[in-house]
Scaffold this motif. Structure first.
Motif, PDB file in Angstrom:
ATOM      1  N   GLY A  10       0.786  -1.231   0.000  1.00 15.02           N
ATOM      2  CA  GLY A  10       0.000   0.000   0.000  1.00 15.02           C
ATOM      3  C   GLY A  10       0.813   1.274   0.000  1.00 15.02           C
ATOM      4  O   GLY A  10       0.254   2.380   0.059  1.00 15.02           O
ATOM      5  N   LEU A  11       2.134   1.129  -0.114  1.00 16.59           N
ATOM      6  CA  LEU A  11       2.993   2.310   0.027  1.00 16.59           C
ATOM      7  C   LEU A  11       2.870   3.270  -1.155  1.00 16.59           C
ATOM      8  O   LEU A  11       2.810   4.494  -0.959  1.00 16.59           O
ATOM      9  CB  LEU A  11       4.446   1.839   0.184  1.00 16.59           C
ATOM     10  CG  LEU A  11       5.400   2.758   0.902  1.00 16.59           C
ATOM     11  CD1 LEU A  11       4.819   3.263   2.215  1.00 16.59           C
ATOM     12  CD2 LEU A  11       6.705   2.030   1.148  1.00 16.59           C
ATOM     13  N   ASP A  12       2.811   2.726  -2.381  1.00 24.48           N
ATOM     14  CA  ASP A  12       2.727   3.612  -3.550  1.00 24.48           C
ATOM     15  C   ASP A  12       1.468   4.471  -3.485  1.00 24.48           C
ATOM     16  O   ASP A  12       1.500   5.672  -3.754  1.00 24.48           O
ATOM     17  CB  ASP A  12       2.730   2.793  -4.852  1.00 24.48           C
ATOM     18  CG  ASP A  12       4.102   2.189  -5.120  1.00 24.48           C
ATOM     19  OD1 ASP A  12       5.073   2.616  -4.460  1.00 24.48           O
ATOM     20  OD2 ASP A  12       4.183   1.285  -5.970  1.00 24.48           O
ATOM     21  N   GLU A  13       0.354   3.837  -3.100  1.00 27.51           N
ATOM     22  CA  GLU A  13      -0.907   4.574  -2.996  1.00 27.51           C
ATOM     23  C   GLU A  13      -0.799   5.650  -1.913  1.00 27.51           C
ATOM     24  O   GLU A  13      -1.310   6.761  -2.066  1.00 27.51           O
ATOM     25  CB  GLU A  13      -2.059   3.626  -2.647  1.00 27.51           C
ATOM     26  CG  GLU A  13      -2.406   2.611  -3.728  1.00 27.51           C
ATOM     27  CD  GLU A  13      -1.532   1.351  -3.682  1.00 27.51           C
ATOM     28  OE1 GLU A  13      -0.486   1.358  -3.002  1.00 27.51           O
ATOM     29  OE2 GLU A  13      -1.918   0.375  -4.351  1.00 27.51           O
ATOM     30  N   ALA A  14      -0.125   5.318  -0.818  1.00 25.58           N
ATOM     31  CA  ALA A  14       0.026   6.272   0.286  1.00 25.58           C
ATOM     32  C   ALA A  14       0.849   7.480  -0.151  1.00 25.58           C
ATOM     33  O   ALA A  14       0.457   8.639   0.067  1.00 25.58           O
ATOM     34  CB  ALA A  14       0.688   5.593   1.486  1.00 25.58           C
ATOM     35  N   LEU A  15       1.985   7.210  -0.793  1.00 25.52           N
ATOM     36  CA  LEU A  15       2.896   8.301  -1.161  1.00 25.52           C
ATOM     37  C   LEU A  15       2.275   9.188  -2.247  1.00 25.52           C
ATOM     38  O   LEU A  15       2.605  10.374  -2.345  1.00 25.52           O
ATOM     39  CB  LEU A  15       4.239   7.729  -1.618  1.00 25.52           C
ATOM     40  CG  LEU A  15       4.997   6.947  -0.523  1.00 25.52           C
ATOM     41  CD1 LEU A  15       6.241   6.282  -1.093  1.00 25.52           C
ATOM     42  CD2 LEU A  15       5.368   7.854   0.644  1.00 25.52           C
ATOM     43  N   ALA A  19       0.915  16.014  -1.350  1.00 25.03           N
ATOM     44  CA  ALA A  19       0.581  17.093  -2.293  1.00 25.03           C
ATOM     45  C   ALA A  19       1.769  18.042  -2.465  1.00 25.03           C
ATOM     46  O   ALA A  19       2.429  18.402  -1.492  1.00 25.03           O
ATOM     47  CB  ALA A  19      -0.632  17.866  -1.777  1.00 25.03           C
ATOM     48  N   ASP A  20       2.013  18.442  -3.715  1.00 25.00           N
ATOM     49  CA  ASP A  20       3.043  19.445  -3.998  1.00 25.00           C
ATOM     50  C   ASP A  20       2.419  20.833  -3.923  1.00 25.00           C
ATOM     51  O   ASP A  20       1.416  21.107  -4.593  1.00 25.00           O
ATOM     52  CB  ASP A  20       3.601  19.259  -5.412  1.00 25.00           C
ATOM     53  CG  ASP A  20       4.560  18.087  -5.488  1.00 25.00           C
ATOM     54  OD1 ASP A  20       4.980  17.580  -4.421  1.00 25.00           O
ATOM     55  OD2 ASP A  20       4.893  17.687  -6.620  1.00 25.00           O
ATOM     56  N   VAL A  21       3.021  21.725  -3.127  1.00 24.29           N
ATOM     57  CA  VAL A  21       2.524  23.101  -3.015  1.00 24.29           C
ATOM     58  C   VAL A  21       3.648  24.048  -3.444  1.00 24.29           C
ATOM     59  O   VAL A  21       4.609  24.252  -2.693  1.00 24.29           O
ATOM     60  CB  VAL A  21       2.081  23.421  -1.570  1.00 24.29           C
ATOM     61  CG1 VAL A  21       1.471  24.816  -1.510  1.00 24.29           C
ATOM     62  CG2 VAL A  21       1.105  22.374  -1.055  1.00 24.29           C
ATOM     63  N   PRO A  22       3.548  24.613  -4.666  1.00 24.63           N
ATOM     64  CA  PRO A  22       4.614  25.490  -5.141  1.00 24.63           C
ATOM     65  C   PRO A  22       4.682  26.794  -4.340  1.00 24.63           C
ATOM     66  O   PRO A  22       3.658  27.300  -3.875  1.00 24.63           O
ATOM     67  CB  PRO A  22       4.220  25.797  -6.594  1.00 24.63           C
ATOM     68  CG  PRO A  22       3.102  24.881  -6.924  1.00 24.63           C
ATOM     69  CD  PRO A  22       2.469  24.441  -5.646  1.00 24.63           C
ATOM     70  N   ASP A  23       5.894  27.296  -4.200  1.00 22.16           N
ATOM     71  CA  ASP A  23       6.135  28.622  -3.603  1.00 22.16           C
ATOM     72  C   ASP A  23       5.608  28.756  -2.184  1.00 22.16           C
ATOM     73  O   ASP A  23       5.064  29.799  -1.800  1.00 22.16           O
ATOM     74  CB  ASP A  23       5.558  29.727  -4.509  1.00 22.16           C
ATOM     75  CG  ASP A  23       6.211  29.698  -5.872  1.00 22.16           C
ATOM     76  OD1 ASP A  23       7.441  29.495  -5.944  1.00 22.16           O
ATOM     77  OD2 ASP A  23       5.493  29.849  -6.882  1.00 22.16           O
ATOM     78  N   PRO A  36      -2.731  15.287   3.435  1.00 26.02           N
ATOM     79  CA  PRO A  36      -3.723  14.373   2.827  1.00 26.02           C
ATOM     80  C   PRO A  36      -3.372  12.904   3.087  1.00 26.02           C
ATOM     81  O   PRO A  36      -4.266  12.068   3.251  1.00 26.02           O
ATOM     82  CB  PRO A  36      -3.643  14.713   1.333  1.00 26.02           C
ATOM     83  CG  PRO A  36      -3.048  16.086   1.274  1.00 26.02           C
ATOM     84  CD  PRO A  36      -2.094  16.160   2.431  1.00 26.02           C
ATOM     85  N   MET A  37      -2.089  12.595   3.143  1.00 25.51           N
ATOM     86  CA  MET A  37      -1.652  11.218   3.437  1.00 25.51           C
ATOM     87  C   MET A  37      -1.958  10.850   4.893  1.00 25.51           C
ATOM     88  O   MET A  37      -2.439   9.745   5.180  1.00 25.51           O
ATOM     89  CB  MET A  37      -0.151  11.124   3.162  1.00 25.51           C
ATOM     90  CG  MET A  37       0.450   9.767   3.293  1.00 25.51           C
ATOM     91  SD  MET A  37       2.210   9.932   3.652  1.00 25.51           S
ATOM     92  CE  MET A  37       2.143  10.334   5.402  1.00 25.51           C
ATOM     93  N   ALA A  43      -3.305   4.777   4.278  1.00 23.30           N
ATOM     94  CA  ALA A  43      -2.021   5.375   3.895  1.00 23.30           C
ATOM     95  C   ALA A  43      -1.134   5.570   5.121  1.00 23.30           C
ATOM     96  O   ALA A  43       0.062   5.248   5.093  1.00 23.30           O
ATOM     97  CB  ALA A  43      -2.272   6.717   3.205  1.00 23.30           C
ATOM     98  N   LEU A  44      -1.704   6.071   6.186  1.00 21.49           N
ATOM     99  CA  LEU A  44      -0.924   6.301   7.412  1.00 21.49           C
ATOM    100  C   LEU A  44      -0.378   4.975   7.948  1.00 21.49           C
ATOM    101  O   LEU A  44       0.797   4.880   8.335  1.00 21.49           O
ATOM    102  CB  LEU A  44      -1.800   7.002   8.449  1.00 21.49           C
ATOM    103  CG  LEU A  44      -1.142   7.343   9.780  1.00 21.49           C
ATOM    104  CD1 LEU A  44       0.083   8.235   9.585  1.00 21.49           C
ATOM    105  CD2 LEU A  44      -2.164   8.040  10.698  1.00 21.49           C
ATOM    106  N   ALA A  45      -1.211   3.945   7.924  1.00 24.25           N
ATOM    107  CA  ALA A  45      -0.777   2.637   8.422  1.00 24.25           C
ATOM    108  C   ALA A  45       0.369   2.092   7.564  1.00 24.25           C
ATOM    109  O   ALA A  45       1.352   1.547   8.096  1.00 24.25           O
ATOM    110  CB  ALA A  45      -1.955   1.661   8.428  1.00 24.25           C
TER     111      ALA A  45
END
Ligand code: AMP
Length: 185
Positions: A10-15, A19-23, A36-37, A43-45
């Motif tokens: 489940g790691l790929d789905e978790a990662l 979220a990418d936040v520019p600037d 969000p993760m 995902a946390l587990a």
């Protein structure tokens, strides 16, 4: 290290939920927002199981005495990793936050300096420690924390990070301490 299959589920789905936040918090920084993760139980587990893996040997036996988390997202990730391993959790905090006698290490930031502290009695000499945080960027935070553990007379068994910003070469700052990162950018 290569994660055992049980720790990689489940790691790929978790990662993918990071979220990418520019600037943010300033122009030119691509901030990695893990909230969000964290908000997704599966995902946390998955992430906690994967970050705990470097605290076990090949047979699954726990080989660390404490988990250290660096303020502040290292607290969120490190405390459940400690529970998963059945060991205690130690917070590494910014200067002036811990109420009793501390060891302190200062390190250079891009502009200025930061200081991290740990309670002097948080670790026993010879304790084997797993360090947990979310992002390895320049490695300054991880390096300072390794130095704090050494001031306590304890040993850093491994460093476990959610992600590594490879272009900042933080890995070099950690030296020979084994490093596990779940994602390299
Ligand atoms: P450094 O000491 O440069 O390795 O920075 C690591 C610390 O800064 C970690 O505790 C991270 O939480 C935070 N950090 C650095 N870069 C980022 C980024 N791009 N997104 C989110 N957090 C970051």
């Amino acid at each position: 290290m290569t994660l055992p299959a049980s720790a990689a589920a489940g790691l790929d789905e978790a990662l993918a939920l990071i979220a990418d936040v520019p600037d943010f918090p300033e122009p030119g920084i691509l901030f990695k927002d893990i909230t969000p993760m964290l908000a997704d139980h599966a995902a946390l587990a998955a992430v906690v199981a994967a970050l705990a893996a470097p605290g076990r040997d090949d047979s699954g036996a726990v080989v660390v005495d404490k988990v250290l988390g660096m303020e502040s997202r290292g607290f969120i990730l490190g405390a459940p990793v400690a529970l998963a391993l059945g060991v205690g959790f130690v917070p590494v905090r910014k200067a002036g936050k811990l109420p009793r006698a501390t060891y302190a290490v200062s390190y250079a930031l891009e502009y200025g300096e930061a200081t991290l502290e740990v309670h002097q009695d948080a670790l026993e000499p010879g304790d084997r420690v797993l360090l947990v945080d979310d992002v390895l960027a320049t490695g300054g935070t991880a390096r300072a924390t390794i130095d704090l553990v050494e001031q306590c007379g304890a040993d850093v068994h491994a460093v476990a990070m959610l992600m590594e910003l490879g272009f900042l070469s933080g890995r070099a700052a950690i030296g020979t301490v084994p490093l596990t990162t779940l994602l390299t950018i």
